[in-house]
Design an enzyme around this catalytic site. Structure first.
Site, PDB file in Angstrom:
ATOM      1  N   LYS A 141       0.922  -0.949  -0.260  1.00  0.00           N
ATOM      2  CA  LYS A 141      -0.231  -0.478  -0.123  1.00  0.00           C
ATOM      3  C   LYS A 141       0.807   0.966  -0.013  1.00  0.00           C
ATOM      4  O   LYS A 141       2.183   1.572   0.464  1.00  0.00           O
ATOM      5  CB  LYS A 141      -0.871  -0.055   1.107  1.00  0.00           C
ATOM      6  CG  LYS A 141      -2.003   1.331   1.514  1.00  0.00           C
ATOM      7  CD  LYS A 141      -3.700  -0.031   0.399  1.00  0.00           C
ATOM      8  CE  LYS A 141      -5.096   0.507   0.105  1.00  0.00           C
ATOM      9  NZ  LYS A 141      -5.828  -0.152   0.113  1.00  0.00           N
ATOM     10  N   THR A 224     -15.374  -2.558  -6.882  1.00  0.00           N
ATOM     11  CA  THR A 224     -15.057  -2.614  -5.154  1.00  0.00           C
ATOM     12  C   THR A 224     -16.613  -2.685  -4.749  1.00  0.00           C
ATOM     13  O   THR A 224     -17.610  -3.536  -3.819  1.00  0.00           O
ATOM     14  CB  THR A 224     -14.122  -1.269  -4.331  1.00  0.00           C
ATOM     15  OG1 THR A 224     -13.081  -1.568  -5.253  1.00  0.00           O
ATOM     16  CG2 THR A 224     -13.992  -2.586  -3.152  1.00  0.00           C
ATOM     17  N   ASN A 255     -15.843   6.057  -5.128  1.00  0.00           N
ATOM     18  CA  ASN A 255     -16.118   5.163  -5.760  1.00  0.00           C
ATOM     19  C   ASN A 255     -16.695   4.057  -4.865  1.00  0.00           C
ATOM     20  O   ASN A 255     -17.684   3.271  -5.485  1.00  0.00           O
ATOM     21  CB  ASN A 255     -14.345   4.720  -5.667  1.00  0.00           C
ATOM     22  CG  ASN A 255     -14.126   3.156  -6.707  1.00  0.00           C
ATOM     23  OD1 ASN A 255     -14.201   2.349  -6.139  1.00  0.00           O
ATOM     24  ND2 ASN A 255     -14.323   3.429  -8.367  1.00  0.00           N
TER      25      ASN A 255
HETATM   26  N1  NAI Z   1     -11.181   2.346  -4.860  1.00  0.00           N
HETATM   27  C1  NAI Z   1     -10.884   1.065  -4.407  1.00  0.00           C
HETATM   28  O1  NAI Z   1     -10.824   0.208  -5.229  1.00  0.00           O
HETATM   29  C2  NAI Z   1     -11.249   0.147  -2.757  1.00  0.00           C
HETATM   30  C3  NAI Z   1     -11.161   1.561  -1.823  1.00  0.00           C
HETATM   31  N2  NAI Z   1     -11.380   0.624  -0.436  1.00  0.00           N
HETATM   32  C4  NAI Z   1     -11.336   1.074   0.372  1.00  0.00           C
HETATM   33  O2  NAI Z   1     -12.653   1.618   0.296  1.00  0.00           O
HETATM   34  C5  NAI Z   1     -12.740   3.215   1.122  1.00  0.00           C
HETATM   35  C6  NAI Z   1     -13.101   4.108   0.269  1.00  0.00           C
HETATM   36  O3  NAI Z   1     -12.406   4.488  -0.676  1.00  0.00           O
HETATM   37  P1  NAI Z   1     -12.929   5.106  -2.284  1.00  0.00           P
HETATM   38  O4  NAI Z   1     -14.455   5.313  -2.695  1.00  0.00           O
HETATM   39  O5  NAI Z   1     -12.283   5.035  -3.491  1.00  0.00           O
HETATM   40  O6  NAI Z   1     -12.262   6.594  -2.404  1.00  0.00           O
HETATM   41  P2  NAI Z   1     -12.385   8.060  -2.859  1.00  0.00           P
HETATM   42  O7  NAI Z   1     -11.816   8.484  -2.494  1.00  0.00           O
HETATM   43  O8  NAI Z   1     -13.429   7.735  -3.923  1.00  0.00           O
HETATM   44  O9  NAI Z   1     -14.756   8.664  -1.761  1.00  0.00           O
HETATM   45  C7  NAI Z   1     -13.776   8.321  -0.271  1.00  0.00           C
HETATM   46  C8  NAI Z   1     -14.848   8.716   0.197  1.00  0.00           C
HETATM   47  O10 NAI Z   1     -14.939   9.265   1.490  1.00  0.00           O
HETATM   48  C9  NAI Z   1     -15.569  10.139   1.969  1.00  0.00           C
HETATM   49  N3  NAI Z   1     -14.805  11.207   3.239  1.00  0.00           N
HETATM   50  C10 NAI Z   1     -13.729  11.311   3.547  1.00  0.00           C
HETATM   51  N4  NAI Z   1     -13.519  11.649   4.822  1.00  0.00           N
HETATM   52  C11 NAI Z   1     -14.805  11.221   5.351  1.00  0.00           C
HETATM   53  C12 NAI Z   1     -15.233  11.336   6.888  1.00  0.00           C
HETATM   54  N5  NAI Z   1     -14.453  11.990   7.878  1.00  0.00           N
HETATM   55  N6  NAI Z   1     -16.213  11.678   6.980  1.00  0.00           N
HETATM   56  C13 NAI Z   1     -17.480  10.769   5.683  1.00  0.00           C
HETATM   57  N7  NAI Z   1     -16.887  10.380   4.723  1.00  0.00           N
HETATM   58  C14 NAI Z   1     -15.387  10.480   4.258  1.00  0.00           C
HETATM   59  C15 NAI Z   1     -15.091  11.375   0.840  1.00  0.00           C
HETATM   60  O11 NAI Z   1     -16.076  12.140   0.435  1.00  0.00           O
HETATM   61  C16 NAI Z   1     -16.069  10.310  -0.105  1.00  0.00           C
HETATM   62  O12 NAI Z   1     -17.040  10.020  -0.920  1.00  0.00           O
HETATM   63  C17 NAI Z   1     -11.586   3.724   1.589  1.00  0.00           C
HETATM   64  O13 NAI Z   1     -11.246   2.649   2.761  1.00  0.00           O
HETATM   65  C18 NAI Z   1      -9.958   2.567   1.265  1.00  0.00           C
HETATM   66  O14 NAI Z   1      -9.211   2.049   1.411  1.00  0.00           O
HETATM   67  C19 NAI Z   1     -10.678  -0.561  -0.507  1.00  0.00           C
HETATM   68  C20 NAI Z   1     -10.736  -1.680  -1.362  1.00  0.00           C
HETATM   69  C21 NAI Z   1     -11.049  -1.164  -3.060  1.00  0.00           C
HETATM   70  O1  AKG Z   2      -6.763  -2.657  -6.500  1.00  0.00           O
HETATM   71  C1  AKG Z   2      -6.032  -3.053  -5.826  1.00  0.00           C
HETATM   72  O2  AKG Z   2      -4.632  -3.641  -6.761  1.00  0.00           O
HETATM   73  C2  AKG Z   2      -5.437  -1.998  -4.692  1.00  0.00           C
HETATM   74  C3  AKG Z   2      -7.120  -2.211  -4.477  1.00  0.00           C
HETATM   75  C4  AKG Z   2      -6.868  -1.792  -2.680  1.00  0.00           C
HETATM   76  O3  AKG Z   2      -6.133  -0.646  -2.773  1.00  0.00           O
HETATM   77  C5  AKG Z   2      -7.357  -2.501  -1.256  1.00  0.00           C
HETATM   78  O4  AKG Z   2      -8.395  -3.517  -1.902  1.00  0.00           O
HETATM   79  O5  AKG Z   2      -7.577  -1.655  -0.310  1.00  0.00           O
END
Ligand code: NAI
Ligand code: AKG
Length: 450
Positions: A141, A224, A255
């Protein structure tokens, strides 16, 4: 509890259940490599700004290390929490340094320090996650402690390119393959790919989650969230329920959260409350998710959506619902709020949203938690499909991607349940024992001969 302490505690519990040799346990816990780099860029106004970037490569016993790159101010060193005089006394000689650093952080001097423990925990989780998903990867990571919303597109591009220049020798198609995470997206991966290719020749498989025009996989953007849907379906089915008719609360509408919301809505689930960094909203009759998506794109947040009422963002996790989906930050479910949680099921779309202390409280309350390393593994699974397509030079139809994803998620759930039965444990320990056991077996098979 700090993220690394929490993750390591879960790992150690799994190692005990598996009866792992203590030397093997130690070698699995220590990261393969930790990279910390300085990234200085000129801002658009000509002034210089410096950030700290991290890549923690945790383990490669089962294949190339894999995991996202996060841009988030949460990675800023958490010394701000060290503010009570008692804490300063308890930690002995550290207080003076802590005080100076706290003041520096508050005054902005050290605003770009990164918390290595957070990245380390996330890298370790990736190792167990790829093993649970049964894809041929290890875990890594990375991240930069910055607020991406405060940087222009050209500043973000410069920052991504400088970070890539600093780590290009240590990543690669068969070494370590980054992907998007919080605060990064397919554009970030396009810049990383371009910068990496200047040093090594065109190498599309060095990153996943790329734009489809550059070899990204159809279905990766939604993967995801879609994986969260498939895993939730499998869990609810086991309890004689389905998505349709259940009430969902989702924290985070980026996302993962927005795709999960959309797919739940399309499958008849009722999304009753949603929050993001801009605020929180609620409609007990069910939010019209497609309209909320449009609003969020136009207004850059859920705040102000006229199909729901505003609520206090701090109350989102304790709203009345059947299924709670944290899809934003880590550590949000803790001993402070666990008792107030009213959901019957928690689907961990975010990484490590639940503190071990909260785990215990929720387990006593009978709340069923689907752990992160299973629930959100759909993203890295489709990243694996993308990498396979790039290496084969052959693109799959979106339907094939989604069908394969469903198979992997369903198998992952089944394998975790088997471990729960074998070790008489909950789903989190079922997932940890499954992942740790697969990595341990690969490590022993490869051996340690120098
Ligand atoms: N993008 C991916 O493929 C994957 C993401 N994740 C995890 O999912 C989670 C979200 O990731 P993404 O959706 O990719 O990120 P992103 O950056 O697209 O979205 C994050 C969201 O969280 C919100 N946010 C941030 N701080 C906040 C708070 N204090 N209170 C409420 N909402 C808040 C933002 O406004 C946004 O809507 C993270 O923990 C990430 O590690 C896990 C597996 C894969
Ligand atoms: O798609 C990937 O390789 C990473 C996804 C990721 O960062 C996660 O699952 O937390």
């Amino acid at each position: 509890m700090n993220a690394l302490a929490a993750t390591s505690r879960n790992f150690k519990q799994a190692a005990r259940l598996l009866g792992l040799d203590s030397k093997l346990e130690k070698s699995l816990l220590i990261p393969f490599r930790e990279i910390k780099v300085e990234c200085t860029i000129p801002k658009d106004d000509g002034s210089l700004v410096s950030y700290v970037g991290f890549r923690v490569q945790h383990d490669n016993a089962r294949g190339p290390m894999k995991g996202g790159i996060r841009y988030h101010p949460e990675l800023v060193l958490k010394l701000r929490s060290l503010q009570s005089p008692l804490q300063y006394v308890i930690i002995g000689v550290f207080p003076i340094i802590a005080y100076i650093r706290t003041r520096s952080v508050e005054s902005g001097l050290l605003q770009n320090l990164v918390d290595p423990d957070e990245v380390n925990a996330l890298a370790q989780l990736m190792t167990w996650k790829t093993a649970v998903a049964n894809i041929p990867y290890g875990g890594a990571k990375g991240g930069i402690g910055c607020a991406p919303g405060e940087l222009s597109i050209s500043e973000l591009e410069r920052l991504t390119r400088v970070f890539t220049q600093k780590i290009h020798d240590l990543i690669g198609t068969h070494t370590d393959v980054p992907a998007p995470d919080m605060g990064t997206n397919s554009q970030t991966m396009a810049w990383m790919l371009d910068e990496y290719s200047k040093f090594h020749g065109y190498s599309p498989a060095v990153v996943t989650g790329k734009p489809v025009d550059l070899g990204g996989s159809l279905g990766r953007d939604a993967a995801t969230g879609r994986g969260v849907l498939f895993a939730t379906e499998a869990l609810l089915r086991e309890h004689g329920k389905s998505i349709s008719g259940q009430r969902f609360v989702i924290q985070g509408f980026g996302n993962v959260g927005s795709w999960a919301a959309q797919l739940i809505y399309e499958n008849g689930g009722k999304v009753v409350a949603v929050s993001d960094i801009s605020g929180a909203i609620k409609n007990s009759k069910g939010i019209d998710v497609p309209s909320l998506l449009k609003h969020t794109i136009e207004k850059r947040g859920v705040k102000g959506f006229n199909g729901a009422d505003p609520i206090d963002a701090n109350s989102i996790l304790v709203e009345d619902c059947d299924v709670l989906i944290p899809a934003a930050l880590g550590g949000v479910i803790n001993r402070e709020n666990a008792n107030g949680i009213r959901a019957k099921f928690i689907i961990e779309a975010a990484n490590h949203p639940t503190d071990p202390e909260a785990d215990e409280i929720l387990s006593k309350k009978g709340v069923v938690i689907l752990p992160d390393i299973l629930a959100n593994s759909g993203g890295v699974t489709v990243s694996y499909f993308e990498w396979v397509q790039n290496i084969q030079g052959f693109m799959w139809e979106e339907e094939k991607v989604n069908n394969e994803l469903k198979t992997y998620m369903t198998n992952g759930f089944k394998d975790v349940k088997e471990m729960c039965q074998t070790h008489n444990c909950d789903l989190r320990m079922g997932a940890f024992t499954l992942g740790v056991n697969r990595v341990a077996r690969a490590t022993v098979l490869r051996g340690w001969e120098a």
